[in-house]
Design a protein around this motif. Structure first.
Motif, mmCIF file in Angstrom:
data_model
loop_
_atom_site.group_PDB
_atom_site.id
_atom_site.type_symbol
_atom_site.label_atom_id
_atom_site.label_comp_id
_atom_site.label_asym_id
_atom_site.label_seq_id
_atom_site.Cartn_x
_atom_site.Cartn_y
_atom_site.Cartn_z
ATOM 1 N N ILE A 214 0.852 -1.195 0.000
ATOM 2 C CA ILE A 214 0.000 0.000 0.000
ATOM 3 C C ILE A 214 0.886 1.243 0.000
ATOM 4 N N ASP A 215 0.338 2.338 -0.481
ATOM 5 C CA ASP A 215 1.096 3.589 -0.552
ATOM 6 C C ASP A 215 1.527 4.071 0.824
ATOM 7 N N GLU A 216 0.712 3.796 1.832
ATOM 8 C CA GLU A 216 1.005 4.276 3.179
ATOM 9 C C GLU A 216 2.355 3.774 3.673
ATOM 10 N N VAL A 217 2.665 2.514 3.386
ATOM 11 C CA VAL A 217 3.938 1.940 3.815
ATOM 12 C C VAL A 217 5.092 2.644 3.111
ATOM 13 N N ARG A 218 4.956 2.831 1.802
ATOM 14 C CA ARG A 218 6.010 3.512 1.046
ATOM 15 C C ARG A 218 6.198 4.952 1.544
ATOM 16 N N GLN A 219 5.101 5.602 1.879
ATOM 17 C CA GLN A 219 5.183 6.982 2.360
ATOM 18 C C GLN A 219 5.925 7.071 3.692
ATOM 19 N N HIS A 220 5.680 6.093 4.559
ATOM 20 C CA HIS A 220 6.402 6.065 5.841
ATOM 21 C C HIS A 220 7.905 5.926 5.600
ATOM 22 N N ILE A 221 8.283 5.061 4.654
ATOM 23 C CA ILE A 221 9.704 4.857 4.361
ATOM 24 C C ILE A 221 10.308 6.113 3.742
ATOM 25 N N GLU A 222 9.581 6.722 2.823
ATOM 26 C CA GLU A 222 10.063 7.965 2.199
ATOM 27 C C GLU A 222 10.203 9.091 3.218
ATOM 28 N N ALA A 223 9.389 9.035 4.270
ATOM 29 C CA ALA A 223 9.445 10.056 5.322
ATOM 30 C C ALA A 223 10.553 9.784 6.343
#
Length: 298
Positions: A214-223
């Motif tokens: 999900i995008d949420e997981v990728r966003q956490h990593i990018e953050a």
């Protein structure tokens, strides 16, 4: 047979016949705590049969078991009994014991209560793969593994062990797998993950029984949050939780892996050991490959 493993590389050139290992470990065979002894540790029979061998060879793999025993004596009980004695001294002599005397009273109370204390035992499986030169300790914490390794190195002459180290850190690899949604060859990403911020906030996000593509997981990593734990399945046969320190937790052999094994007690140990070590022997090279290969100790 194995639930959590911490993996060590055996130093080059070390080899010891089973009979010599047995003789070397015998002086460190486990003996239960004595009446005034708080803890005890040593080697026990992997099969659980009294007075049996301390080293079992199954299909060329060597299996050992380490036991620790500790007296369970709650500090609150010791403090209460000690305070009762302190109060008695005050009431009968009018004198309040000082700090040193109070400490001595507590120690006397502890020694008096030890023979009546319950004991707590724990057992840790150890597996030596002589061909791959690996040693795996079935421990849930590094501290427990260190205790076992220290005891083993003390008993087995010439044995040196270093924690397995890989060219790509588990954190970096897990970040890539989650971001790209491309797990390494032979593995699939499951539904459990922990992400932790590297900054002073130390914030943590945990997913359990949750899809991770999900995008949420990728966003956490990018953050800036880094994966510290990730659930994986290898070849549909073994599920595990990989950690940032290359510990392998929550090992489970999936449906079908143990089909056809004997349920007879005398055969069950050998069958379980052969299958468990056989599966993990094939899994480990794939995991090392997924992490860029091993950094060979200099």
């Amino acid at each position: 047979m194995f639930k959590n493993v911490i993996v060590y590389r055996i130093g080059p050139g070390w080899s010891l016949p089973v009979a010599q290992m047995e003789a070397a470990l015998e002086p460190a065979r486990f003996v239960a705590c004595g009446a005034s002894q708080e803890q005890s540790a040593g080697w026990v029979e992997p099969r659980g049969e009294a007075h049996g061998p301390l080293v079992e060879a199954v299909g060329g793999q060597l299996l050992l078991k380490f036991m620790t025993e500790a007296k369970v004596l709650p500090g609150s009980v010791v403090n209460r009994k000690a305070q009762e004695q302190v109060a008695h001294i005050e009431a009968t002599t009018g004198r309040k014991p000082g700090k040193k005397e109070t400490r001595e009273i507590k120690e006397d109370v502890r020694q008096a209560l030890l023979p009546m204390a319950f004991t707590k035992q724990s057992r840790i499986n150890v597996w030596i793969d002589p061909v791959a030169s690996l040693l795996l300790v079935d421990a849930a914490s590094q501290g427990k593994a260190d205790e076992v390794v220290t005891a083993l190195v003390k008993s087995l002459e010439g044995l040196s062990l270093t924690l397995l180290n890989t060219k790509t850190s588990p954190t970096a690899a897990m970040s890539e797998w989650l971001t790209s949604q491309e797990p390494p060859a032979g593995f699939s990403v499951d539904r459990e993950c922990e992400l932790k911020a590297a900054d002073e906030s130390k914030s943590v996000v945990r997913y359990a029984h949750h899809a991770l593509d999900i995008d949420e997981v990728r966003q956490h990593i990018e953050a800036g949050k880094l994966p510290t734990k990730l659930a994986l399945t290898w070849e549909g046969r073994v599920s595990l939780l990989l950690t940032e320190s290359l510990q392998i937790k929550k090992i489970a052999f999936l449906e079908g892996v143990f089909d056809g094994t004997s349920q007879e007690k005398e055969d069950g140990f050998d069958a379980d050991a052969a299958i468990a070590t056989g599966e993990l022997r094939k899994l480990m090279p794939d995991l090392l490959l997924a992490l860029g290969g091993e950094v060979v100790p200099g």
